[in-house]
Design a protein around this motif. Structure first.
Motif, PDB file in Angstrom:
ATOM      1  N   LEU A   1       0.835  -1.203   0.000  1.00 14.29           N
ATOM      2  CA  LEU A   1       0.000   0.000   0.000  1.00 14.29           C
ATOM      3  C   LEU A   1       0.867   1.249   0.000  1.00 14.29           C
ATOM      4  N   SER A   2       2.081   1.096   0.521  1.00 12.45           N
ATOM      5  CA  SER A   2       3.057   2.181   0.515  1.00 12.45           C
ATOM      6  C   SER A   2       4.435   1.554   0.686  1.00 12.45           C
ATOM      7  N   PHE A   3       5.475   2.370   0.549  1.00  8.82           N
ATOM      8  CA  PHE A   3       6.846   1.861   0.650  1.00  8.82           C
ATOM      9  C   PHE A   3       7.554   2.490   1.849  1.00  8.82           C
ATOM     10  N   PRO A   4       8.546   1.780   2.445  1.00  9.93           N
ATOM     11  CA  PRO A   4       9.310   2.336   3.572  1.00  9.93           C
ATOM     12  C   PRO A   4      10.023   3.620   3.143  1.00  9.93           C
ATOM     13  N   GLN A   5      10.130   4.569   4.060  1.00  7.07           N
ATOM     14  CA  GLN A   5      10.702   5.863   3.684  1.00  7.07           C
ATOM     15  C   GLN A   5      12.172   5.750   3.264  1.00  7.07           C
ATOM     16  N   GLU A   6      12.934   4.799   3.844  1.00  8.98           N
ATOM     17  CA  GLU A   6      14.336   4.663   3.447  1.00  8.98           C
ATOM     18  C   GLU A   6      14.445   4.265   1.975  1.00  8.98           C
ATOM     19  N   LYS A   7      13.569   3.356   1.538  1.00 10.74           N
ATOM     20  CA  LYS A   7      13.588   2.924   0.137  1.00 10.74           C
ATOM     21  C   LYS A   7      13.186   4.085  -0.775  1.00 10.74           C
ATOM     22  N   VAL A   8      12.154   4.828  -0.393  1.00 11.29           N
ATOM     23  CA  VAL A   8      11.687   5.954  -1.205  1.00 11.29           C
ATOM     24  C   VAL A   8      12.783   7.017  -1.323  1.00 11.29           C
ATOM     25  N   ILE A   9      13.479   7.290  -0.228  1.00 10.73           N
ATOM     26  CA  ILE A   9      14.528   8.313  -0.259  1.00 10.73           C
ATOM     27  C   ILE A   9      15.657   7.890  -1.198  1.00 10.73           C
ATOM     28  N   LEU A  10      16.046   6.606  -1.136  1.00  5.81           N
ATOM     29  CA  LEU A  10      17.090   6.133  -2.053  1.00  5.81           C
ATOM     30  C   LEU A  10      16.658   6.281  -3.512  1.00  5.81           C
TER      31      LEU A  10
ATOM     32  N   MET B   1       6.876  11.392  -4.204  1.00 10.78           N
ATOM     33  CA  MET B   1       7.252  10.873  -2.883  1.00 10.78           C
ATOM     34  C   MET B   1       6.006  10.664  -2.024  1.00 10.78           C
ATOM     35  N   TYR B   2       5.099  11.628  -2.066  1.00 13.69           N
ATOM     36  CA  TYR B   2       3.844  11.550  -1.297  1.00 13.69           C
ATOM     37  C   TYR B   2       3.093  10.274  -1.663  1.00 13.69           C
TER      38      TYR B   2
END
Length: 794
Positions: free
Chosen positions: A112-121, A206-207
């Motif tokens: 439903l969403s992705f971990p923020q560390e993965k999104v930031i990378l 990102m959102y």
């Protein structure tokens, strides 16, 4: 319109194999390049314009932008293999990526969403590509950032940006399409996109990846309301990127990228290592703004891994602005190795501002190791360094400093006497008081009776009054001199010579023996083209402070510009005996030797400058002089190169443009990077009104010399003729920032401002034009008419 069928061939080369997706603007296919035997993507875009003329105009825009795209090269950017089309449809062929987009990733990973560390990378990789695109000479706005246009390459796990937003060139209206709603910035609908529009789209992406929800303005829910696992820092980064007003967002992708890097470097795991590595690598970038940004980020991290690279850069970087930034960044690292590095740097640093900053930080660190260095700095000729040394010694509180500070305190005319007392009180609160009490007792002991005491008191009072009448004005005068010097030197750094000049005038009026005042005024006069006055000021500065090599270098430059060649050589050679690491000294001395017909010596200076200071403007100019000298040496006649260049220019001025182009071509065959020949060729095409050709050559000049003022002005004029007023304003602003007295830049920018409705800005530029215009300028009457109209309200 109908989509293509499987098996159809485009341009006798690209075969359609499979329809991948469609939207309101066209379709994307999996295709095959039958010439190169490679799988490819084929992007089909429908041309919805009604009339044939509209369709063909749109097609020309598409071809122009597609050609630009095909020249782009970045490892994380899909390469353009070809483009073509008809009046009804256009095609963009891109390399095939073996992987899946981030929209598909939701389904592939059942998330439903992705971990923020993965999104930031992921987003840090996207930022790299966007920085490359925005860093083009004419920044490329991607316009179409969304999860479905960001692919994960399954072969190496890296991110690729695909499906450029080129479809806008064929659109009939600017209304945001349904498939882009939520991802496109509001200003795109008003046809006013800029780099901040991509910042918004990146924030929206990102959102979506962090929440599974597409942000829909104007009421965008807080990120943390939808995903409580998102950290406050990441929440703030995303929500700032999504601000509806572009002025409230990050102003560049680089700003956003740095915030992601800082956050990534502050947490554990692979993202920490990758973020630190990227920031460290950016310390070696040629772009000064990237280096400054990386330094600032490493300083804010407070991570010991950053200390070594920052110290090494402090030792090696030739730019004082960068060294100043590093010193401020190291303020966050109170380590023995940092204190030692600061002390070592101070001993070799030649920039007064950097030296003052180093002392300030040593004082904040309370570094007793630096006590001898700080005591010696009390006698520094620069007031800012003296003041910082006084404050630093007070912070360190070492009694070894009391005697040298007391020597300054006893001088009642000393400018920073009150600051000295404050520092002495910090070290020993009784020291000054005991001295004052001893003085009072000595006075009392010399008094034999009350009457004598009264007489003595009256006499002392009178004397004190006279002293105060003299000391206070002197103190206030010295304080004003110090303030003007610091303010004027700041303006010099910002190249605001006109504003700085009266400040240095006042310094000299108040203190006719102030070498810094004469030096500052001399630099202003050089840049305001008042060369003879500059020579006089700089000669006085050298006479008052002959030990300062910077004064001699600047005097040498002024003498060179005033054609006093022998004197220029003498001054520059003397300066280099003291300061051997000055790139400008090697450039100016090379020019002086060349003017004195000592070509071998000139080549030696220019070559040294290029070899030892390769990232500076001085090296670029030295390279041009090397080319001139070598060409002249290999020419069959004395001064051959310059003679050829002058002949070509004569043809240009005589309006024999075709002959001028031919002669500039002859020069460029021998030296393809000769800036003046490339510029001359551009001017010939400009006068022939072949604007596209002219722009090509002016842009080539700017790729060799980013701040070539005349090319900026020429491109501004073309942009204005073509109705691209924002570009015209940008080019003129760049020209004025490098040469404030170019009247034609104010003229073009004033016209551009007026045409976009900014009448006050236009009025200001028109008045500047009148100020700088030469006698007989044919545009003066026209500009006066513009001023009257604007002031009259029409």
């Amino acid at each position: 319109m109908e989509v293509l069928k499987s098996g159809e061939i485009i341009e006798s080369r690209f075969r359609i194999d499979e329809l991948l997706k469609t939207d309101s603007r066209g379709a994307t296919y999996k295709g095959y390049d039958v010439v190169l035997n490679k799988i490819c993507f084929v992007k089909e875009i429908f041309n919805y314009h009604v009339t044939l003329r509209q369709k063909r105009d749109a097609k020309r825009k598409f071809d122009l932008e597609a050609r630009h795209l095909s020249e782009l090269r970045h490892k994380k950017l899909t390469r353009i293999m070809g483009y073509s089309g008809t009046d009804e449809r256009c095609y963009l062929v891109m390399e095939y990526i073996y992987g899946y987009d981030l929209n598909t990733a939701f389904f592939k990973e059942a998330a439903l969403s992705f971990p923020q560390e993965k999104v930031i990378l992921w987003m840090m990789e996207v930022c790299e590509v966007l920085e490359y695109l925005h860093g083009q000479y004419e920044p490329f706005i991607f316009r179409d950032i969304k999860p479905s246009n960001i692919m994960i390459n399954e072969l190496d796990g890296t991110i690729r940006l695909v499906d450029f937003g080129i479809a806008h060139t064929l659109e009939v209206d600017t209304e945001i399409k349904p498939e882009l709603r939520g991802y496109n910035a509001p200003e795109i609908e008003d046809e006013k996109p800029d780099v901040r529009s991509d910042v918004y789209s990146l924030g929206a992406t990102m959102y979506n990846l962090l929440t599974g929800v597409v942000p829909m303005p104007p009421q965008i829910r807080r990120l943390s309301d939808l995903n409580s696992d998102v950290s406050p820092k990441v929440h703030d980064i995303v929500m700032k990127a999504l601000k509806l007003n572009p002025e409230d967002r990050f102003q560049t992708v680089r700003e956003l990228h740095n915030e992601l890097l800082k956050y990534g470097a502050s947490i554990n795991g692979s993202i920490h290592t990758e973020s630190i590595d990227i920031l460290m690598a950016n310390l070696n970038q040629g772009d000064i703004s990237i280096r400054k940004s990386a330094i600032k980020s490493l300083g804010e991290l407070d991570d010991d891994e950053a200390i070594g690279p920052l110290i090494n850069t402090l030792k090696e970087d030739p730019d004082p602005l960068i060294r100043k930034e590093i010193v401020m960044a190291l303020k966050n690292y109170k380590e023995d190795i940092v204190i030692k590095a600061m002390c070592d740097a101070f001993k070799v640093e030649d920039n007064p501002e950097v030296r003052a900053d180093i002392i300030n930080i040593l004082g904040d660190f309370k570094a007793r190791e630096a006590i001898d260095l700080l005591i010696a700095a009390l006698k520094d000729p620069f007031a800012a360094i003296q003041l910082e040394s006084i404050n630093a010694l007070g912070n360190i509180k070492d009694k070894k400093a009391l005697d040298p500070l007391f020597d300054l305190f006893k001088d009642e005319k000393f400018v920073f006497r009150e600051e000295v007392r404050v520092s002495m009180d910090k070290i020993d609160s009784k020291f000054v008081k005991l001295w004052e009490e001893t003085e009072e007792k000595a006075k009392a002991g010399r008094s034999q009776n009350r009457s004598l005491i009264m007489v003595a008191s009256i006499v002392v009072a009178l004397i004190l009054s006279l002293v105060l009448l003299k000391v206070i004005p002197d103190f206030l005068n010295a304080k004003k001199v110090k303030e003007n010097l610091l303010q004027g030197e700041t303006l010099l750094e910002n190249k605001d010579y006109k504003t700085a000049l009266p400040l240095f005038d006042e310094v000299i009026n108040r203190d006719s023996t102030n070498a810094r005042g004469y030096y500052g005024r001399g630099i202003c006069n050089i840049n305001l083209n008042k060369i003879k006055t500059a020579v006089e000021d700089l000669e006085k500065a050298v006479k008052l402070d002959g030990g300062n090599p910077d004064y001699k270098i600047s005097l040498g430059m002024a003498l060179l510009l005033n054609k006093n060649i022998t004197d220029a050589i003498t001054q520059l050679e003397k300066a280099m005996e003291v300061k051997k690491d000055s790139p400008e000294a090697y450039l100016y001395l090379g020019r002086a030797y060349y003017a004195n017909k000592e070509e071998d010596k000139a080549l030696e200076m220019f070559n040294y400058c290029v070899s030892n200071y390769p990232k500076t403007d001085f090296a670029l100019e030295s390279n041009n002089w090397i080319a001139i000298i070598r060409d002249a040496k290999h020419s069959s006649s004395p001064g051959g190169f310059l003679k050829e260049l002058n002949k070509a220019k004569t043809c240009l001025y005589s309006k024999d443009y075709d002959r001028a182009i031919q002669m500039f071509d002859d020069i460029l065959r021998k030296n393809p990077t000769e800036v003046e020949a490339i510029f001359g060729k551009g001017m010939a095409y400009l006068n022939k009104e072949e604007y596209n050709q002219a722009k090509t050559f002016f842009n080539q000049v700017l790729s060799l010399n980013f701040n070539h003022v005349s090319s900026c002005i020429a491109l501004a004029g073309i942009s204005s003729k073509e109705g691209e007023y924002s570009k015209a304003i940008d080019y003129c602003t760049r020209a004025i920032s490098n040469e404030a007295g170019r009247s034609e830049a104010y003229y073009i920018r004033g016209i551009a401002y007026h045409n976009i409705g900014k009448k006050q800005e236009a009025l200001s530029d028109f008045k500047k034009f009148i100020e700088f215009a030469l006698p007989g300028d044919p545009y003066v009457n026209e500009v006066k008419s513009w001023i009257e109209k604007i002031e009259g309200g029409s």
